[in-house]
Scaffold this motif. Structure first.
Motif, short mmCIF file in Angstrom:
data_model
loop_
_atom_site.label_atom_id
_atom_site.label_comp_id
_atom_site.label_asym_id
_atom_site.label_seq_id
_atom_site.Cartn_x
_atom_site.Cartn_y
_atom_site.Cartn_z
N ALA A 357 -19.89 -25.22 -15.60
CA ALA A 357 -18.71 -26.05 -15.33
C ALA A 357 -17.50 -25.60 -16.14
O ALA A 357 -16.36 -25.76 -15.69
N PRO A 364 -14.50 -30.95 -11.83
CA PRO A 364 -15.86 -31.31 -12.25
C PRO A 364 -16.88 -30.81 -11.23
O PRO A 364 -16.68 -30.91 -10.02
N HIS A 366 -20.87 -31.04 -9.95
CA HIS A 366 -22.03 -31.92 -9.96
C HIS A 366 -23.21 -31.22 -9.30
O HIS A 366 -23.04 -30.45 -8.35
N ARG A 394 -22.16 -38.00 -8.54
CA ARG A 394 -20.73 -37.99 -8.20
C ARG A 394 -20.16 -39.41 -8.16
O ARG A 394 -19.03 -39.64 -8.58
N ASP A 399 -15.45 -37.82 -12.42
CA ASP A 399 -14.57 -36.95 -13.20
C ASP A 399 -15.30 -36.17 -14.29
O ASP A 399 -14.65 -35.51 -15.11
N THR A 400 -16.61 -36.26 -14.32
CA THR A 400 -17.39 -35.59 -15.37
C THR A 400 -18.49 -34.74 -14.73
O THR A 400 -19.27 -35.25 -13.93
N SER A 401 -18.56 -33.47 -15.09
CA SER A 401 -19.61 -32.60 -14.56
C SER A 401 -20.97 -33.12 -15.01
O SER A 401 -21.14 -33.56 -16.15
N SER A 402 -21.94 -33.05 -14.11
CA SER A 402 -23.24 -33.63 -14.43
C SER A 402 -24.34 -33.02 -13.59
O SER A 402 -24.09 -32.41 -12.55
#
Length: 507
Positions: A357, A364, A366, A394, A399-402
């Motif tokens: 990422a 971001p 996912h 998602r 807004d945060t990569s995961s």
């Protein structure tokens, strides 16, 4: 570079049709491809002109060939390279016209792509406008030949640095993965991005390919560059760029094969024989076991992650809805990591993903993973769970990569995050109704009481204590909730419905 350099390049297989010896020393200032009947405006002085001869037909006669070559002469073209693919050869009328107007002409075999010639010209002219190349002529010719033969990047690195004592040199991906290295180079740890690639003591040179996204960008890296001139490193980087461009067709073919597998898996019950054929077309074992990953929004991010997870035995494509997915041959417990410069011990996806990422912080990324599929018949179920896990990640933190694993759905709250936002909102409004009215203070009080009551396992006393209310007040408010929703909170099913509706609220 001169015309002679091009004609002597055996890897191109050019066949001279007419050229006087005094013309072999003509300087080539650039290269352009055209199939205009009048190319004068698209050709600059000193350029090599490539033409597939689409502008000519056997019925045209010599006049059209005369006009084409006359325009080349007027524009100051250095020479004409005519493709044999369209007509099976170069028309005699064109050769006669080139002789008449003193324009050197050579035939390009049908199997040679114009891009190969273009890259060869640019490779030889890399010293800058009018300047000589930095690489020695034998090294350039060797690299040209290796490129034409489809050599791998490790062979290119060895050949490029052979006259420099073959120092440790690496071709790195955007996430710091070693794609290739010179023969005696030690393995580098994959512990970061490439700016700087390791500890900042070496030198990196970008491998520039037009249109390459953040996950496709490569870098040439030397931990100890010694006294190698920067121009030499830039030329070698351009050789590697040519190699990267040449592999675009193969990458597209493997992507299409994987996408065909994805369409088969999502199209209902797949025919076992068709599924087996699709797996084999992707280079995957037909019997399993497999691992499945989905990702969004960038498929190249998933491709880079998969390359770190499995240097081989994986297929990356797109599902019919555009979601990127990968099927990997599951790793055997007996497999052990190698110590080659281009392979490192495998890491879990959760450890790899932050570095992936980081290649493009603006978006971001996912990923979702499903359970292990023991055989082809289990792939559809594993893929469905991986897609749901991706949607959950998602929705929960857009807004945060995961990375979200389907196995993490151990509670109702986690399970519901995979449902589309519109569906969750509709369910919540259907069950809770007027209680969701934002402008109604009494509705907000009832919602708070309901949430607390359910969170305290339906205990009147504990809910009253939490809310600092008399227990009779809690009874009254819950009674109002039951009237409005039509639910009976003494029943487990109704409690679950209301709890799910509260969790589905889109705030």
């Amino acid at each position: 570079m001169h015309i002679a350099h091009l004609l002597r390049d055996e890897s191109l297989g050019l066949r001279p049709l007419w050229c006087e010896d005094t013309m072999l020393g003509r300087e080539i200032s650039g290269v352009t491809a055209t199939d205009l009947a009048d190319p004068a405006r698209s050709v600059r002085p000193g350029e090599l002109v490539l033409s597939g001869l689409l502008w000519w037909t056997p019925d045209d006669g010599p006049a059209k060939a005369e006009r084409f070559v006359s325009a080349l002469r007027t524009a100051g073209a250095a020479a004409l390279l005519a493709g044999e693919k369209t007509h099976g050869g170069v028309p005699d009328d064109l050769v006669h016209a080139c002789r008449r107007y003193a324009v050197p002409v050579a035939a390009v075999p049908a199997h040679v792509m114009f891009r190969t010639i273009t890259d060869s010209v640019r490779l030889r002219r890399r010293g800058g406008p009018g300047g000589p190349p930095a690489l020695p002529e034998p090294a350039r010719e060797r690299l040209d030949r290796l490129l034409a033969e489809g050599a791998d990047p490790a062979a290119l690195l060895d050949a490029a640095f052979a006259h420099l004592g073959r120092p440790a040199a690496y071709l790195l991906t955007a996430s710091g993965r070693t794609l290739a290295a010179t023969t005696d180079a030690v393995r580098l740890p994959m512990d970061g991005s490439m700016d700087p690639p390791m500890d900042g003591t070496g030198v990196t040179v970008p491998v520039d390919v037009a249109g390459a996204g953040p996950y496709e960008r490569l870098r040439l890296y030397l931990p100890e560059p010694a006294d190698i001139p920067p121009r030499v490193l830039r030329e070698i980087a351009e050789v590697l760029a040519t190699w990267q461009r040449s592999g675009a067709g193969h990458r597209a073919a493997t992507y299409e094969a994987a996408s065909a597998l994805g369409a088969l898996l999502t199209g209902g019950a797949a025919d076992p024989f068709a599924l087996r054929a699709a797996l084999l077309a992707c280079g995957l074992p037909p019997q399993g076991p497999y691992e499945v990953i989905t990702a969004a929004p960038d498929r190249w991010a998933l491709a880079e992650a998969v390359a770190r997870l499995r240097p081989g035995g994986a297929a990356v494509g797109a599902l019919p809805d555009g979601t990127a997915f990968a099927v990997l041959a599951a790793e055997s417990p007996t497999e052990s990591p190698t110590e080659s410069p281009t392979e490192s011990p495998t890491e879990p996806l959760t450890a790899i993903w932050p570095r992936i990422a980081a290649c493009d912080p603006s978006r971001p990324q996912h990923a979702g993973t499903g359970p292990r599929a023991d055989g082809p018949e289990d792939l559809n179920g594993a893929l469905s769970q991986a897609r749901y896990a991706l949607a959950s990640g998602r929705n929960a933190a857009p807004d945060t990569s995961s990375v979200t694993d389907a196995a993490s759905f151990t509670g109702l709250a986690a399970l519901l995050t995979g449902i589309p936002e519109e569906v969750r909102a509709a369910y919540s409004h259907t069950v809770l109704g007027p209680l969701l009215a934002a402008d109604n203070a009494s509705s907000a009080v009832l919602l708070q009481t309901l949430e607390t009551f359910l969170a305290r396992d339906g205990s009147w006393a504990r809910a009253a204590e939490e809310l600092h209310l008399h227990v009779n007040t809690v009874h009254y408010r819950i009674g109002r909730v039951e009237q409005i929703t039509g639910r009976d909170l003494s029943r487990l099913d109704d409690r679950l419905d209301l709890r799910a509706a509260l969790l589905c609220r889109v705030r």
